[in-house]
Design an enzyme around this catalytic site. Sequence first.
Site, PDB file in Angstrom:
ATOM      1  N   ASN A   9      41.723 -17.250  74.932  1.00  0.00           N
ATOM      2  CA  ASN A   9      40.429 -17.636  74.373  1.00  0.00           C
ATOM      3  C   ASN A   9      39.530 -18.032  75.540  1.00  0.00           C
ATOM      4  O   ASN A   9      39.723 -19.068  76.150  1.00  0.00           O
ATOM      5  CB  ASN A   9      40.658 -18.828  73.420  1.00  0.00           C
ATOM      6  N   LYS A  11      36.450 -18.786  75.455  1.00  0.00           N
ATOM      7  CA  LYS A  11      35.408 -19.756  75.067  1.00  0.00           C
ATOM      8  C   LYS A  11      34.039 -19.315  75.626  1.00  0.00           C
ATOM      9  O   LYS A  11      33.805 -18.129  75.776  1.00  0.00           O
ATOM     10  CB  LYS A  11      35.806 -21.157  75.523  1.00  0.00           C
ATOM     11  N   HIS A  96      38.501 -22.624  65.039  1.00  0.00           N
ATOM     12  CA  HIS A  96      38.933 -23.330  66.252  1.00  0.00           C
ATOM     13  C   HIS A  96      38.447 -24.784  66.174  1.00  0.00           C
ATOM     14  O   HIS A  96      37.365 -25.053  65.669  1.00  0.00           O
ATOM     15  CB  HIS A  96      38.365 -22.630  67.491  1.00  0.00           C
ATOM     16  N   GLU A  98      37.116 -26.664  68.263  1.00  0.00           N
ATOM     17  CA  GLU A  98      35.794 -26.911  68.859  1.00  0.00           C
ATOM     18  C   GLU A  98      34.691 -26.542  67.879  1.00  0.00           C
ATOM     19  O   GLU A  98      33.631 -27.165  67.854  1.00  0.00           O
ATOM     20  CB  GLU A  98      35.663 -26.134  70.183  1.00  0.00           C
ATOM     21  N   GLU A 168      47.062 -25.834  67.050  1.00  0.00           N
ATOM     22  CA  GLU A 168      46.482 -26.373  68.276  1.00  0.00           C
ATOM     23  C   GLU A 168      46.164 -27.850  68.072  1.00  0.00           C
ATOM     24  O   GLU A 168      45.082 -28.196  67.578  1.00  0.00           O
ATOM     25  CB  GLU A 168      45.189 -25.629  68.620  1.00  0.00           C
ATOM     26  N   GLY A 174      42.737 -28.535  76.373  1.00  0.00           N
ATOM     27  CA  GLY A 174      41.944 -28.785  77.576  1.00  0.00           C
ATOM     28  C   GLY A 174      42.231 -30.128  78.226  1.00  0.00           C
ATOM     29  O   GLY A 174      41.492 -30.568  79.105  1.00  0.00           O
ATOM     30  N   SER A 214      46.738 -26.524  76.275  1.00  0.00           N
ATOM     31  CA  SER A 214      47.234 -26.687  77.650  1.00  0.00           C
ATOM     32  C   SER A 214      48.474 -25.850  77.949  1.00  0.00           C
ATOM     33  O   SER A 214      49.388 -26.296  78.641  1.00  0.00           O
ATOM     34  CB  SER A 214      47.483 -28.168  77.966  1.00  0.00           C
TER      35      SER A 214
HETATM   36  P1  PGA Z   1      43.478 -24.872  76.533  1.00  0.00           P
HETATM   37  O1  PGA Z   1      42.688 -24.377  75.225  1.00  0.00           O
HETATM   38  O2  PGA Z   1      44.587 -23.895  76.795  1.00  0.00           O
HETATM   39  O3  PGA Z   1      42.448 -24.913  77.617  1.00  0.00           O
HETATM   40  O4  PGA Z   1      44.017 -26.250  76.209  1.00  0.00           O
HETATM   41  C1  PGA Z   1      43.368 -23.834  74.135  1.00  0.00           C
HETATM   42  C2  PGA Z   1      42.385 -23.439  73.059  1.00  0.00           C
HETATM   43  O5  PGA Z   1      41.405 -24.147  72.862  1.00  0.00           O
HETATM   44  O6  PGA Z   1      42.560 -22.405  72.373  1.00  0.00           O
END
Ligand code: PGA
Length: 251
Positions: A9, A11, A96, A98, A168, A174, A214
């Site tokens: 992803n 983003k 997601h 976010e 997730e 992140g 992560s």
């Molecule tokens: P990350 O993000 O691997 O940077 O923690 C995962 C995601 O948001 O899909």
Amino acid sequence: MRRPIIAGNWKMYKTLGDSVATAVALKSLVANANHCEVIVAPVFTALKSVADRLEGSNVKVAAQDCAAEKNEGAFTGEVAAFMLRDAGCSHVIVGHSERRQYYAETDTSVNRKAQAAVTAGLNAIVCVGEDLTQREEGIAENVVRGQITGGLRELTGSDLDRIIVAYEPVWAIGTGHTATPEQAQEMHAFIRRVFAERHSESAADKLRILYGGSVKPDNIAELMKQPDIDGALVGGASLNADSFAQIINYK
Ligand code: PGA
């Protein structure tokens, strides 16, 4: 039996040029990766170019969101699932955290988007996961159950073939704090049970459940050893073709 999926992803990172360059580099690095499906999710403006450059390769393309409306219409700023398919996508990420956190995505809109995706012939990667407070309060499973029952409310048995779940935990995204393989396995097994209750044992058995939060080259192998972890949704570590290829080639 369940073919793993490793999805990146990206983003809101990368220009069109950077997206294409990363995709092209990745394509050759993972050309022999037959053990899993590989997916990248660039920004909307790069989807078509990335899809064109990846055509005929083993890397598929996902969008990061789609409209809840199935058909075209006066919905400024939205992109319909069938348009994403038209641009070369086979998958779309829906719900997601976010988007839930910053753009008021709810289980109701997730449900409509997942329906729109499936209707358009896309595979929907539907994201669920609790935040830190919810985990500390001991309600993580209830939260995730609610996201599944609400976000996939109208899902029928045949739609399930086009649904992939990504667990997730918000506290792991992140942050560098990956869930332990045991924590992730426990929730993945729970999610599979929820699908078995709602649909059938065989549907639950086929469902692919990805872990996200992560994921890095040095923790993917342990995660993938867990019986109910069928792949990963990778953010930060997917932005670089080399590190993402290391994750994909975890075996
Ligand atoms: P990350 O993000 O691997 O940077 O923690 C995962 C995601 O948001 O899909």
